[in-house]
Design a protein around this motif. Structure first.
Motif, PDB file in Angstrom:
ATOM      1  N   PRO A 299      34.119  36.621  17.147  1.00 58.47           N
ATOM      2  CA  PRO A 299      33.570  37.394  16.493  1.00 58.47           C
ATOM      3  C   PRO A 299      32.483  37.824  16.172  1.00 58.47           C
ATOM      4  CG  PRO A 299      35.026  35.511  15.335  1.00 58.47           C
ATOM      5  CD  PRO A 299      34.742  35.181  16.920  1.00 58.47           C
ATOM      6  N   SER A 305      30.085  40.262   9.071  1.00 61.15           N
ATOM      7  CA  SER A 305      30.643  40.597  10.057  1.00 61.15           C
ATOM      8  C   SER A 305      32.284  39.158   9.897  1.00 61.15           C
ATOM      9  CB  SER A 305      30.135  41.032  11.578  1.00 61.15           C
ATOM     10  OG  SER A 305      29.265  41.904  11.230  1.00 61.15           O
ATOM     11  N   GLY A 309      36.011  40.115   9.533  1.00 55.20           N
ATOM     12  CA  GLY A 309      36.486  40.288  11.444  1.00 55.20           C
ATOM     13  C   GLY A 309      37.738  39.179  10.155  1.00 55.20           C
ATOM     14  N   ARG A 312      40.084  41.496   8.469  1.00 53.78           N
ATOM     15  CA  ARG A 312      40.997  42.081   9.173  1.00 53.78           C
ATOM     16  C   ARG A 312      42.177  41.753  10.107  1.00 53.78           C
ATOM     17  NH1 ARG A 312      35.653  44.274  10.107  1.00 53.78           N
ATOM     18  NH2 ARG A 312      34.909  43.186  11.606  1.00 53.78           N
ATOM     19  N   ARG A 313      41.883  41.129  10.634  1.00 56.28           N
ATOM     20  CA  ARG A 313      42.983  40.152  11.302  1.00 56.28           C
ATOM     21  C   ARG A 313      44.537  39.974  10.732  1.00 56.28           C
ATOM     22  NH1 ARG A 313      42.183  38.412  16.473  1.00 56.28           N
ATOM     23  NH2 ARG A 313      40.109  39.465  17.394  1.00 56.28           N
ATOM     24  N   ALA A 351      38.908  33.462  14.524  1.00 54.80           N
ATOM     25  CA  ALA A 351      38.586  34.394  13.043  1.00 54.80           C
ATOM     26  C   ALA A 351      37.950  34.090  12.121  1.00 54.80           C
ATOM     27  CB  ALA A 351      38.513  35.845  13.005  1.00 54.80           C
TER      28      ALA A 351
END
Length: 1000
Positions: A299, A305, A309, A312-313, A351
């Motif tokens: 990531p 972030s 990340g 989002r996954r 992540a």
């Protein structure tokens, strides 16, 4: 001759002039020097083997001289185990080196005082030995027999234990980079061979294991030793000096063992050599997380972030980007790992864990949600990859997600909408086969408390909270609460919760001693449990035959106990002997060793006596102390004339709790559902050394401590073990016929006790002999023992050490009388008034008296007066260990703390008062007429106050006064006491010998 050679020669010369424990410090130094010389000669070199073997002998001799409770024993055991592992792995040592190494390293790791580097070395060495034993199953014969059907469970258990130990090394304090790299490589190898051991060839990753073996070869080529040695010079015994960063060792190294893949085709590989050294695995492995088969993309590096990340996954996997993140996590967990592609799941796990490690800041809820996502991802991946979950032997892999879940509960408020998802994630941690066992036990209290603070609880949250309550109750040996499943049948947790309900009902029935319903869904062990509860041997044999093998260690140990119950001694030994060495259940391991000791003793074949003794000695060192079994073992040792073993067992038994009822049924339940119905096994009691006890005996002023204990189950004979205070010697004086001195004059006991004609003796009588009237033993010139020797009773040498640290204030300093608090002992009021007026005019009185009192005699009144009291005269009722006080109040003597001085009972015998802090207790070993007790205690106060005698001597003086027909009569005896003297034969030992003293 070099300096090291001269030192070794000097140490050996010094040893030739020493004997016994005095040899230990010299042996420790000799072991260090020989190990140093072996290292310099080169590990694995044939020429160095002689020094290695000599070092093993030195450490082994030191180990055997150290008592089980000596703090140095753990460090010496670790050094010995490492050298045995080195000889087995680097020099092709035999199986005995490996088995002994596993044993002593396991014992070493039970000591909490091991230096961190030494503990890491012990774990790594033990892990290598376990892994070496596991890879033996991968020989060509093993491959032909089991690669497609699964190899023996013992190989899988060994590999799992190796993985656990390697992971503990990585999770522990920082070590050198070389040791960390080696440990990671070994962990990789242990994980890589798991599919072969399971017979799951589809999951076997040849490339991964070849990479690990190549890394190990590179380290060997660069000079990495086959074992991490942490050299150092011994300072003052018993300290073993360890350093965390070892110097670069010589370049000589032994050849690396073949990889498991080659072991399947290369003859002889894996049969004698322990595997050696290990390559870095990913960061997740170092935290206890199983490594991924498909590495996840890293990531982004910045914290924001990292969190983005992970989420989002999650949104991509859960399919609901518009939902709150906790609802997405809940949906993913309910869908299960089969709904997610392996690579996608691995990417999400990487992540999510990275987001936690990055600590992206924000409020507690955001950080808690990071933890929730890690919990969900790790649970799903662990359920996909397995690692032993469901076999009841290894749940360590679920500990990492459990820790993330606990952290999430500490960050997300229970009133937050995400709290439901936090609790529901508990379902992902449950073992489908045994949902009441495993890591749930470690987090049950936290989850219960968290769920209780939620303003509303959906059915699944309520059910999981009830499950946690049940786990906590079973852990604490309490009745499990009613538990039902109220979640829809299509909910993913419905089935596991239903299993939990069935197991909870079964546990409640066993705890209550009620019949159980044998549900075929519970498996064949339920039939064994049912037959044990009904005590039906015929049904038990039939049920045993229906249990399919092979068995994991916990099952084998428990079924071995069943065989012992049936008298099938050969079968019991065959099951118990290998199982107890591999058990990680503390209580069951201790009981297993006791059962093995009994099986060997009952069988009585050649060598079984030694095996029984070794098994019993091992059981004494195991957690889960057992008073009854330790006492029985003490009797065996006394019968065999083994003084030191008998001493250790007697001290152990005195400190151990009583075994819970129906231990076999409880063990079967534990195997069946994964948990028992008894508290967790406590650590083995600390057994003092004879020298420490002898010093305490001298401090008290006694001549010796005598242990009396039955040497047979029928209690027809007793052993007399003597610890001499002057010489620290332990001697077994005799095994004598057991007769009551009140009813017969057997010459055996007088012959033993007649050697003392003055002074005082401490007596630790056990096994029902604590009420033996030793004071009445008739010896030379028809004299009773009491006429020559002062006796004081104690429970053990450990209690003597404790009592030596207590003292008596002058009895007149702060006397307290508790008299007739319930109004059922009116005669005691006149007796206490006379004693107070004559001897204690400034005393306090609680209860009912003929003079003003200082309190009604409630439990609080008595409890408040105990601290600081010099003498407490208890003229109240006694039921068991409970004082019967005002109204319906009672005070359990065993639960009181903070007392001191002397306690005097007008009836009964309550040694538990010593646990309250008293330094001595006067009481009655059996009931005598009240007027006789009143007279004896009047005389006792006379000797305590007017003649200033210590309590033990005062009791002895009263007994001798009663025994003497020509006794002097003090001028201030009451008319009632004079009448008792005139109308009662006080010389009868049934009267004066009932009076007894326990304490210093």
């Amino acid at each position: 001759m070099s300096g090291v050679d001269e030192t070794i020669a000097d140490l050996r010369d010094a040893l030739s002039r020493l004997d016994g424990p005095a040899r230990v410090p010299v042996l420790v130094r000799l072991g260090h020097e020989l190990t140093r010389r072996y290292w310099r000669a080169g590990p694995g070199q044939p020429a160095a083997l002689a020094d290695l073997s000599a070092a093993v002998e030195a450490w082994d001799a030191a180990y055997r001289l150290l008592d089980a409770g000596d703090p140095a024993r753990g460090q010496v055991a670790a050094q010995l185990g490492w050298l045995l592992a080195a000889r087995h792995g680097a020099h092709g040592g035999d199986q005995q080196d490996r088995d002994t190494g596993l044993f002593v390293l396991g014992e070493a790791l039970t000591f909490t005082n091991l230096p961190p580097a030494l503990a890491a070395m012990a774990r790594l060495s033990r892990g290598q030995l376990f892994l070496g034993r596991a890879t033996e199953a991968l020989s060509p014969a093993g491959a032909r027999a089991g690669f497609r059907t699964g190899l023996p469970p013992s190989a899988r258990t060994d590999a799992a234990e190796a993985r656990r130990l390697f992971q503990e090394v990585l999770d522990g304090p920082p070590l050198s980079a070389d040791v960390v790299a080696m440990t990671r490589t070994m962990l990789t190898i242990a994980e890589s061979i798991q599919p072969l051991l399971d017979g799951d060839l589809a999951r076997f990753d040849l490339n991964r294991i070849m990479e690990a073996m190549a890394a190990m070869q590179r380290m060997r080529h660069d000079g990495m030793p086959p074992m991490p040695w942490v050299p150092g010079d011994p300072l003052d015994y018993p300290v073993t000096v360890m350093h965390g960063e070892p110097p670069a060792p010589p370049r000589q190294a032994t050849p690396a063992p073949a990889s498991p893949a080659r072991a399947a085709s290369a003859p002889g590989v894996g049969s004698t050599q322990a595997p050696a050294t290990p390559p870095p695995v990913d960061a997740e492995s170092a935290r206890g997380v199983a490594p991924t088969q498909t590495p996840a993309p890293a990531p982004p590096g910045d914290p924001v972030s990292a969190r983005g990340g992970a989420r989002r996954r999650l949104a991509a996997l859960a399919g609901g980007p518009d939902q709150p993140v906790w609802e997405q996590a809940r949906a993913l967990l309910r869908a299960g790992h089969t709904a997610v592609a392996p690579a996608d799941l691995d990417g999400f796990v990487g992540a999510a864990v990275h987001a936690v490690d990055a600590d992206a800041g924000g409020g507690p809820v955001e950080r808690g949600l990071d933890r929730l996502l890690s919990t969900v991802g790790l649970c799903l991946r662990q359920r996909r990859d397995g690692s032993g979950w469901g076999d009841g032997e290894d749940d360590a892999a679920f500990r990492a997600p459990a820790e993330h879940l606990v952290a999430a509960a500490g960050l997300v408020p229970p009133e937050h909408p995400a709290a439901v998802a936090v609790v529901e994630a508990v379902g992902g941690l449950l073992d489908d086969a045994r949902p009441l066992s495993g890591v749930i036990d470690e987090i049950a209290d936290t989850v219960s408390a968290y769920a209780a603070r939620m303003p509303s609880r959906p059915p699944v949250v309520a059910a999981l909270a009830d499950l946690c309550h049940t786990v906590a109750a079973l852990r604490d040996d309490a009745a499990p609460p009613p538990f039902a499943v109220a979640v829809p049948s299509d909910h993913p947790w419905h089935r596991v919760l239903s299993t939990a309900v069935a197991h909870a009902r079964l546990a409640a029935a066993v705890r209550a001693g009620e019949p159980i319903d044998v549900d075929p869904a519970l498996g064949p062990l339920a039939g064994v449990l049912d037959a044990v509860l009904r005590d039906d041997d015929a049904a038990l044999r039939a049920a045993l035959d229906a249990v399919p093998g092979p068995y994991p260690p916990r099952t084998a140990a428990t079924l071995g106990a069943v065989r012992l119950k049936l008298g099938d001694l050969d079968a019991a030994i065959a099951a118990l002997s290998p199982a107890v060495r591999d058990l990680d259940d503390d209580g069951l391991r201790g009981r297993g060793w006791w059962r093995l000791a009994e099986a060997y003793r009952r069988r009585g074949a050649a060598g079984d006596a030694d095996r029984s003794r070794a098994a019993g000695s091992t059981a004494l060192r195991c957690p889960g102390a057992d008073r009854r079994r330790a006492a029985r073992f003490a009797g065996w040792m006394l019968a065999e004339g083994r003084a030191s073993e008998a001493f250790a067992a007697l001290e152990h038994a005195a400190a151990a709790p009583d075994e819970p009822p129906d231990p076999l049924a409880r063990d079967l339940l534990s195997v069946l559902v994964g948990v028992g119905v008894a508290p967790r096994a406590a650590a083995a009691p600390d057994v003092p050394s004879p020298a420490a006890v002898a010093a305490a005996v001298r401090e008290i002023g006694a001549t010796a401590l005598l242990y009396l204990h039955p040497t047979d189950d029928a209690r027809r004979t007793a052993g007399v073990l003597c610890l001499d205070a002057a010489t620290d010697r332990l001697d077994l004086l005799a095994n004598v016929p057991l007769t009551d001195p009140l009813g017969a004059d057997d010459p055996a006991l007088p012959a033993v006790l007649g050697r003392w004609t003055s002074g005082s003796l401490l007596v630790a009588a056990s096994g029902g002999l604590d009420r033996l009237a030793l004071a009445a033993v008739r010896g030379r010139d028809d004299r009773r023992l009491v006429q020559d020797v002062v006796l004081a009773h104690v429970s053990s040498g450990a209690e003597v050490i404790d009592l030596a640290g207590r003292s008596f204030a002058p009895v007149t300093a702060a006397p307290v009388f508790v008299v007739n608090p319930r109004g059922d002992r009116d005669p005691a009021m006149a007796e206490v008034m006379a004693v107070r007026r004559l001897f204690y005019p400034r005393s306090a009185c609680l209860g009912r008296a003929l003079e003003p009192v200082d309190g009604a005699g409630t439990p609080d009144d008595v409890r408040g007066r105990l601290p600081g009291a010099s003498v407490v005269h208890l003229a109240c009722g006694l039921r068991g260990t409970s004082l019967q006080l005002a109204g319906d109040g009672s005070l359990d003597a065993a639960a009181v703390r903070g007392a001191g001085g002397l306690a005097i009972l007008t009836e009964g015998w309550a040694p538990a008062l010593l646990d309250a802090g008293f330094a001595g207790v006067v009481g009655w070993q059996w009931q005598v007429p009240p007027q006789v007790a009143a007279l004896a205690l009047f005389m006792l106060h006379l000797h305590l106050v007017d003649r200033g005698e210590p309590p033990a001597a005062a009791v002895n003086a009263v007994q001798r006064w009663m025994l003497d027909p020509a006794r002097d009569l003090p001028p201030f005896l009451t008319a009632g006491h004079l009448h008792t003297i005139a109308t009662t034969d006080l010389t009868s030992p049934t009267l004066w010998a009932a009076l007894a003293y326990r304490g210093r």
